[in-house]
Scaffold this motif. Sequence first.
Motif, PDB file in Angstrom:
ATOM      1  N   HIS A 190      -7.214   1.878  -2.829  1.00 27.22           N
ATOM      2  CA  HIS A 190      -6.964   2.842  -1.994  1.00 27.22           C
ATOM      3  C   HIS A 190      -5.418   2.521  -1.140  1.00 27.22           C
ATOM      4  O   HIS A 190      -4.910   3.088  -0.531  1.00 27.22           O
ATOM      5  CB  HIS A 190      -8.104   3.322  -0.968  1.00 27.22           C
ATOM      6  N   GLN A 191      -5.480   1.111  -0.678  1.00 28.13           N
ATOM      7  CA  GLN A 191      -4.477   0.539  -0.095  1.00 28.13           C
ATOM      8  C   GLN A 191      -2.994   0.725  -1.151  1.00 28.13           C
ATOM      9  O   GLN A 191      -2.197   1.365  -0.369  1.00 28.13           O
ATOM     10  CB  GLN A 191      -4.682  -0.908  -0.082  1.00 28.13           C
ATOM     11  N   HIS A 192      -3.221   0.425  -2.307  1.00 30.88           N
ATOM     12  CA  HIS A 192      -2.225   0.853  -3.099  1.00 30.88           C
ATOM     13  C   HIS A 192      -1.572   2.446  -3.093  1.00 30.88           C
ATOM     14  O   HIS A 192      -0.498   2.699  -3.055  1.00 30.88           O
ATOM     15  CB  HIS A 192      -2.474   0.485  -4.546  1.00 30.88           C
ATOM     16  N   LYS A 193      -2.909   3.291  -3.122  1.00 26.67           N
ATOM     17  CA  LYS A 193      -2.464   4.698  -3.083  1.00 26.67           C
ATOM     18  C   LYS A 193      -1.541   5.032  -1.745  1.00 26.67           C
ATOM     19  O   LYS A 193      -0.724   5.916  -1.765  1.00 26.67           O
ATOM     20  CB  LYS A 193      -3.681   5.556  -3.104  1.00 26.67           C
ATOM     21  N   LEU A 194      -2.251   4.388  -0.754  1.00 27.46           N
ATOM     22  CA  LEU A 194      -1.548   4.558   0.756  1.00 27.46           C
ATOM     23  C   LEU A 194      -0.190   4.275   0.610  1.00 27.46           C
ATOM     24  O   LEU A 194       0.765   5.053   1.108  1.00 27.46           O
ATOM     25  CB  LEU A 194      -2.258   3.997   1.689  1.00 27.46           C
ATOM     26  N   LEU A 195       0.295   3.202   0.050  1.00 25.37           N
ATOM     27  CA  LEU A 195       1.517   2.642  -0.134  1.00 25.37           C
ATOM     28  C   LEU A 195       2.284   3.515  -0.916  1.00 25.37           C
ATOM     29  O   LEU A 195       3.591   3.707  -0.736  1.00 25.37           O
ATOM     30  CB  LEU A 195       1.429   1.023  -0.635  1.00 25.37           C
ATOM     31  N   GLU A 196       1.948   3.887  -1.964  1.00 24.59           N
ATOM     32  CA  GLU A 196       2.656   4.875  -2.936  1.00 24.59           C
ATOM     33  C   GLU A 196       2.965   6.317  -2.338  1.00 24.59           C
ATOM     34  O   GLU A 196       4.082   6.694  -2.326  1.00 24.59           O
ATOM     35  CB  GLU A 196       1.611   5.223  -4.086  1.00 24.59           C
ATOM     36  N   LEU A 197       1.833   6.798  -1.552  1.00 26.74           N
ATOM     37  CA  LEU A 197       1.994   7.980  -0.589  1.00 26.74           C
ATOM     38  C   LEU A 197       3.271   7.853   0.451  1.00 26.74           C
ATOM     39  O   LEU A 197       4.028   8.673   0.548  1.00 26.74           O
ATOM     40  CB  LEU A 197       0.964   8.469   0.039  1.00 26.74           C
TER      41      LEU A 197
END
Length: 423
Positions: A190-197
């Motif tokens: 989820h952290q990687h998803k947040l950074l992507e967003l």
Amino acid sequence: MRDISPDQTIILAKMRHIEELERLSICTGFVETIGLIIHQIQAERGASCLYLASAGQRFGKERSEIIEKNQSLELQFREALQRHLSHNNQVDAKQLTLISWILLGFDQLKSLRHQVTLHKISFPDCIQSFNRFIGSLISLIFDITDNAVNSQISTYLLALYNLVQGKEFAGQERAVGSYMFGSGHIQQEHQHKLLELIALQERHFELFSQFGGNPLQKAWTASKDTSTHHLHQQYRDKLTHAKDGQAVQAHDGDAWFELCSQRLSDIWHMQCQLINGMHDMLETLVSNAKSDLAKTRQYLEKMRRHPATLDSAFFNLSIPVENAYTFLAHDNQHPYPMESIVSLLQQQSQQIAEIENELSETKKALAERKQIERAKGVLMSTLGISEVEAYKVMRSTAMEQNRKIIDVADNILAKQKSPSPRH
């Protein structure tokens, strides 16, 4: 029956221009409705996710109120769609297919809402389901932008598309962050998803600022220097800088949600400002076009009263009429000095040439965006990487080779089309 004449067709050309602008006015009204629907579906997504995260203990009443409002908005969407289709017989198969997907989404929203109410859908699947529907609506805005026939309105629409897309990624950021705070600990996925967003938002907001004009550029810059923005950034840092598995305070989720919601509200106000500017621009363009038509009628009537002005200028080789009928923009040649149909046509051709030239710049930006998106898709498929990672590969390649990112995208697509060498 009287033969059709140049003065009749020049009047018809100006009337068609007014009709185009009036159709565009209806079209932008439809886009405004799409933007409102997206805003409200985003609100429903947020309420639905919090409702699921709290096992139905919170946001039940708020969610019901949002759903009731959204059901009314669905009728508003269908009415705006009907106006759009009835006044624009040039809507192509691609746009109609996009609309079909959206209508299917509306038809199946009731089932999705029922699943949420009964807790028959997981938190991540709920987010993804709403994301899919919102994504189809945003794709329609892009397609309408791609088909706009006026350069100024096309630029407004391009700014709007990037603002709405950036806002959507900000809404997804709110949902992912709420899930992370609600779970009580950091998960690297989820952290990687947040950074992507976050990276996706930056790209779209940068393009919004580029095409939105000075007032909105200043408003966007000012929004980054507020206490809300700085506090939101602090909570972002808590989520993005933490280690995998690290504990976070669940009660921080309420503050996070409120800060993100305030940010989305601020972006929504900019969206409304942008749409109001677009409507004002269209009103001015229609008013100017009608005034131009009236002046042209008067001009032609004056010439009819003085037949001597109806000369044979078309075959006067000292007059560069080729520049006019080939529609060369920024023609420095002086117009034919006499009051005549040639002078009028020269002026009309120059106006059209300048409109087409300005529109081509916006179309170029849209075409480049489509090429970059296609190239990203190729890299994501062949390398098995995310959208943001694919964009980073393209950007770093462009910097290393001192090329534009569109050139890198074109090269990726060209290689994909080329047959693989035989060994």
